[in-house]
Write an enzyme that holds these catalytic residues in place. Sequence first.
Site, short mmCIF file in Angstrom:
data_model
loop_
_atom_site.label_atom_id
_atom_site.label_comp_id
_atom_site.label_asym_id
_atom_site.label_seq_id
_atom_site.Cartn_x
_atom_site.Cartn_y
_atom_site.Cartn_z
N SER A 1 36.35 30.15 30.49
CA SER A 1 36.01 28.86 29.92
C SER A 1 36.93 27.73 30.34
O SER A 1 36.55 26.57 30.29
CB SER A 1 35.98 28.94 28.38
N HIS A 2 38.14 28.03 30.74
CA HIS A 2 39.10 27.01 31.17
C HIS A 2 39.86 27.56 32.36
O HIS A 2 40.15 28.75 32.43
CB HIS A 2 40.11 26.69 30.06
N ASN A 3 40.22 26.69 33.28
CA ASN A 3 40.99 27.09 34.45
C ASN A 3 41.79 25.87 34.89
O ASN A 3 41.22 24.86 35.26
CB ASN A 3 40.05 27.57 35.56
N PHE B 1 44.06 30.44 33.06
CA PHE B 1 42.66 30.43 32.67
C PHE B 1 42.45 31.30 31.45
O PHE B 1 43.27 32.15 31.12
CB PHE B 1 41.74 30.85 33.83
#
Length: 149
Positions: free
Chosen positions: A92-94, A107
Amino acid sequence: MDEIDLRILAALQESFPLVERPFLELAESLGIEEDELIRRVSRLKELGLIRRIGPILDLRRLGMSGVLVAMKVSPEDADSVSSVVNGYDEVSHNYLRPNDSGYNLWFTISAPAERADEIISEIKRRTGREMLVLPTIRIFKIGVKFDII
């Protein structure tokens, strides 16, 4: 951006109506027409002020877990390694965040524990990178609200 845009941003970060026509209900609460709200939200999204409108889910109640992973990546390899990481829907995040530890690509993975382990193994195999794996043990904060108006 005008006062209405600010009010829209404030309202969207508070909640999103879970009704058949959420934009209509939100527009009515803001005193504007539904089509105006939709146009403004689209414009705010194009400007990058809104990234997404979506829920914040309690992963544990869904039988899933969250894992924060960090890797050591050279600046030259950051794009290619990020492409591998971003290939998983569960990421979902990086972020690329240089720091003294050398772990600079961070991440998050949200998935059932077995699937998260599988993803970590695949990324390690595909990139050959050292990883720091930090599973979520306790959640302290689940959202951020900005004082817009």
